[in-house]
Structure formats: structure tokens, C-alpha cells
Design an enzyme around this catalytic site. Structure first.
Site, PDB file in Angstrom:
ATOM      1  N   LYS A 164     -23.778  15.005  10.616  1.00 15.94           N
ATOM      2  CA  LYS A 164     -24.893  15.735  10.012  1.00 15.94           C
ATOM      3  C   LYS A 164     -25.785  16.250  11.132  1.00 15.94           C
ATOM      4  O   LYS A 164     -26.157  15.486  12.044  1.00 15.94           O
ATOM      5  CB  LYS A 164     -25.678  14.807   9.074  1.00 15.94           C
ATOM      6  N   GLU A 214     -20.757  23.502   8.780  1.00 19.02           N
ATOM      7  CA  GLU A 214     -20.872  23.584   7.329  1.00 19.02           C
ATOM      8  C   GLU A 214     -22.313  23.933   6.961  1.00 19.02           C
ATOM      9  O   GLU A 214     -23.252  23.286   7.440  1.00 19.02           O
ATOM     10  CB  GLU A 214     -20.492  22.189   6.800  1.00 19.02           C
ATOM     11  N   LYS A 263     -15.433  21.317  -3.738  1.00 26.47           N
ATOM     12  CA  LYS A 263     -15.936  20.114  -4.415  1.00 26.47           C
ATOM     13  C   LYS A 263     -15.825  20.406  -5.903  1.00 26.47           C
ATOM     14  O   LYS A 263     -16.452  21.353  -6.397  1.00 26.47           O
ATOM     15  CB  LYS A 263     -17.395  19.829  -4.041  1.00 26.47           C
TER      16      LYS A 263
HETATM   17  O1  OSB Z   1     -23.048  18.094   2.257  1.00 26.07           O
HETATM   18  O2  OSB Z   1     -21.031  17.497   2.270  1.00 26.07           O
HETATM   19  C1  OSB Z   1     -22.194  17.293   1.954  1.00 26.07           C
HETATM   20  C2  OSB Z   1     -22.428  13.794   0.508  1.00 26.07           C
HETATM   21  C3  OSB Z   1     -23.294  13.999  -0.527  1.00 26.07           C
HETATM   22  C4  OSB Z   1     -23.828  15.264  -0.737  1.00 26.07           C
HETATM   23  C5  OSB Z   1     -23.467  16.310   0.103  1.00 26.07           C
HETATM   24  C6  OSB Z   1     -22.582  16.113   1.150  1.00 26.07           C
HETATM   25  C7  OSB Z   1     -22.065  14.816   1.363  1.00 26.07           C
HETATM   26  C8  OSB Z   1     -21.163  14.542   2.473  1.00 26.07           C
HETATM   27  C9  OSB Z   1     -19.863  13.846   2.209  1.00 26.07           C
HETATM   28  O3  OSB Z   1     -21.412  14.889   3.586  1.00 26.07           O
HETATM   29  C10 OSB Z   1     -19.842  12.363   2.395  1.00 26.07           C
HETATM   30  C11 OSB Z   1     -18.600  11.692   1.843  1.00 26.07           C
HETATM   31  O4  OSB Z   1     -18.527  11.437   0.641  1.00 26.07           O
HETATM   32  O5  OSB Z   1     -17.674  11.389   2.608  1.00 26.07           O
HETATM   33 MG    MG Z   2     -21.883  19.675   3.135  1.00 30.19          MG
END
Ligand code: OSB
Ligand code: MG
Length: 360
Positions: A164, A214, A263
Site C-alpha cells: 500500500k 493500482e 473483484k
Molecule cells: O484496494 O485492493 C484493495 C482490501 C480491501 C479493500 C480494498 C483493497 C484490499 C486489498 C486486498 O488490498 C487485500 C486482500 O484481501 O488480500
Molecule cells: Mg486496490
């Protein structure tokens, strides 16, 4: 032979995460979810999982809004219906605006039930390949804990690590991390944390060696994403911006991204996701499967999705024990040799299980 949806049940799940999940938008310490169980007249059951969060920090939907929409709108539309194919569920829900996570929770459950009635794994029914799915994990922690998280992930065999990021990230540190692990694939996820004012910082991040970034900007920032795609060498991947196949068409038309993270909750279930994949394949847009800090039912559907043609990159597939002391499925999701094997059993291929016994 028609499939009659005889009953639909909701079960609430709540579990603490083993470690807090920190993004620029939200810190998640507890995960609340709704599990949808659909049953046919013979009592055979299919499962779906609602991936909305307790508050609307990732999308507009919440656990409470999903419960309301499922109970008052979707269940009456579906109960007692005779279906010949699960693709009919999306059509049946067409008059209901938005609320894609609520729809996905119910629709995916019907696909599971359909595959179980056919005695086939869902991945096979959908034309997937039987190879194990490459595992990927997300490091969502404070700056001081990122290096440790990456080292641990590498030790656990993950091939892809997503970090992140935000305009406050220490780019030197990230650059070193990527350089120190040449055998791993690194993704950066900004969850829309950048804006026009921090565009320069994003250009610095472009030199850190990530395989993609992303969602650098907000979900409606198509022009900024197009500018980033033009000025950066790191591929731009859209997450929050993509709520339908039409949004992918817009991404293509406006040259606003290179890659899409799929997703099913955000898109509204299997039907819209399969349609979105068609479009991506047609335009050679890269795809991978994203996570939602979810439980095993959603992960099992995601594994089937990742087996389909056109998935070009490793997704958010971590071991059940990464987030949970105990997942809700049996067996749990296991990462072995850097991947997760597909189940050979019918439907999603896992039993649903609760601390206080099986859901019956
Ligand atoms: O932005 O991809 C995202 C988890 C919750 C909400 C948004 C995101 C995420 C993650 C994925 O980054 C985490 C996972 O489940 O492995
Ligand atoms: Mg994401």
C-alpha cells in the site's frame, strides 16, 4: 431440469484480523461479513459472501445496506423462481439499481449451487485450467513494518507482494525493497491517495521498480489516470474505478489504464465479471483477481475466477492464516510452494464451517 431456489438465508460473521490492515483510507482491525446460503428443493446448498465493509470507505455499500437490499429486494425476487442457468440471476436483478456487492453475494451463491447440482467444480464448469493459482499477499502496514512484512512474505513462499502506497510513502525505502528481492513481483496500491498536487511524487514512484500501480487517483479521475499512463512507464491498473464492463470500455477509450483488477463484489457477481473478462481479452487488457480481506467463501470463488483464461498476473491470494486464526471453510486455503491448489470437489469446493458447528 430447472433449478428452483427454495430458500435463501443470511448468516453474519465477525472476526478480528490477526494484524491490523492499514491503507491510506482506513485501518481494518475487525471484519464483518454476510454469508448467503441458497438452497434448492432437495436441500442442496450454494454459498456466496458479501464483501462490503461495515462503513463505506472502499465503495458506497456497507454490510447494513447489503443486508437491507438482500432481505427486502433480492430475496423476494429470487425465492421460488425456477432458473435454467445462473446467468439469469443478473437479468432478474436488472431493475435494482447499483448495490453490486449485495447482488454478487446472492448471485455467486446460485453459481455455486448450480455447479454442485452438476457435480462439477465451479472452475471447471466455467472453463478454467486445473493448474494451481499463484499466491500473492498484501503488506498494508506502517512504514516501519513494511520491510519486515516483505521479508516474512518472501519466507512464506509468496511470489507477488502488493504494498500500500501514498504520497507520504518513503520512495527510497520501497526502491531498495524491490531491488533486494529480484525474484519477487511487486505491485503498489494507492487506493486513490494521489491527486494533481502530488503527481510529481507519483513520477518518483514510477522509478521504484513496481510491476504496476493500482488506482493512483480517485475513482472518477479518468483524465489524471490517462495522464499517468502517458507519462509513466509503470503500468496503470484500475481497481475502484471499475464497477462494470462499461467502465473498462471507458478506460480503453480514454487510454486511462493498462490493467484491470477484477473483484466480483465490485462488479456485481459472476455474470458481469465474465462479460468484463471478454472485453479485456478482446483488447488484450491484463487482468488479475483482487482481494477484499475476505473469508474463504469469497476466496474460493476468486480461485475459480483466477483459473480462467486471460488472467495474466498473480492475484491477492493469501493463506487463510494470513488474516484469520480460523477461516470459515474446510479445508482452509493453503499456500504451498507459492501457490494454492484448486479443489477437485463440486461447486466452490470447500465446506462452510463455523466455530459453533456447521451451518445447517
Ligand atoms: O484496494 O485492493 C484493495 C482490501 C480491501 C479493500 C480494498 C483493497 C484490499 C486489498 C486486498 O488490498 C487485500 C486482500 O484481501 O488480500
Ligand atoms: Mg486496490
Amino acid at each position: 431440469m430447472g433449478l428452483v431456489i427454495a430458500s435463501i438465508r443470511l448468516e453474519r460473521i465477525e472476526k478480528p484480523l490477526r494484524t491490523p490492515f492499514k491503507t491510506s483510507l482506513q485501518t481494518v482491525t475487525e471484519r464483518e461479513s454476510l454469508l448467503v446460503e441458497v438452497a434448492d428443493a432437495s436441500g442442496m446448498k450454494g454459498y456466496g459472501e458479501c464483501v462490503a465493509f461495515t462503513t463505506p470507505w472502499y465503495t458506497e455499500e456497507t454490510v447494513a445496506s447489503c443486508r437491507f437490499v438482500i432481505e427486502t429486494v433480492l430475496v423476494p425476487l429470487l425465492t421460488g423462481r425456477t432458473l435454467t442457468h445462473p446467468a439469469e440471476v443478473w437479468e432478474l436483478f436488472k431493475a435494482v439499481k447499483g448495490n453490486r456487492m449485495a447482488k454478487a453475494a446472492v448471485e455467486t451463491a446460485v453459481w455455486d449451487l448450480y455447479a454442485k447440482r452438476r457435480g462439477m467444480p465451479l472452475w471447471q464448469l466455467l472453463g478454467g485450467t486445473p493448474e494451481a493459482i499463484p499466491a500473492g499477499v498484501v503488506v498494508a502496514a506502517d512504514k516501519a513494518k513494511i520491510a519486515g512484512g516483505v521479508a516474512e512474505a518472501a519466507l512464506n513462499g509468496y511470489r507477488r507482494i502488493k504494498i500500500k502506497v501514498s504520497p507520504a510513502s518513503e520512495i527510497g525505502l520501497l526502491k531498495k525493497m524491490v531491488a533486494d528481492h529480484p525474484q519477487l513481483l511487486f505491485f503498489a496500491d494507492a487506493n486513490g491517495a494521489f491527486d494533481e498536487a502530488s503527481f510529481g511524487t507519483l513520477l518518483e514512484l514510477d522509478r521504484a521498480g513496481f510491476s504496476l500501480i493500482e488506482q493512483p487517483f480517485g475513482e472518477q479521475e479518468w483524465k489524471l489516470h490517462a495522464r499517468a499512463k502517458k507519462e509513466m512507464k509503470t503500468p496503470i491498473c484500475l481497481d475502484e474505478s471499475i464497477k462494470s464492463s462499461d467502465d473498462v470500455q471507458r478506460m480503453i477509450d480514454e487510454r486511462a489504464g493498462d490493467v484491470v483488477v477484477l473483484k466480483m463484489g465490485r462488479l456485481g457477481g459472476w455474470s458481469e465479471t465474465l462479460k468484463t473478462m471478454e472485453l479485456c481479452r478482446h483488447h488484450a487488457i491484463g487482468m488479475w483477481v483482487g482481494g477484499m480481506i475476505e473469508f474463504g467463501v469469497s476466496k474460493a470463488h476468486n480461485l475459480a475466477l483466477a483459473s480462467l483464461p486471460g488472467i495474466t498476473l498473480p492475484g491477492d491470494f493469501s493463506d487463510s492464516r494470513h488474516f484469520w486464526e480460523r477461516d470459515i471453510i474446510e479445508p482452509e486455503i493453503k499456500v504451498e510452494n507459492g501457490s494454492v491448489a484448486l479443489s477437485g470437489r463440486a461447486g466452490i469446493g470447500y465446506e462452510v464451517h463455523f466455530e459453533n458447528g456447521p451451518l445447517q
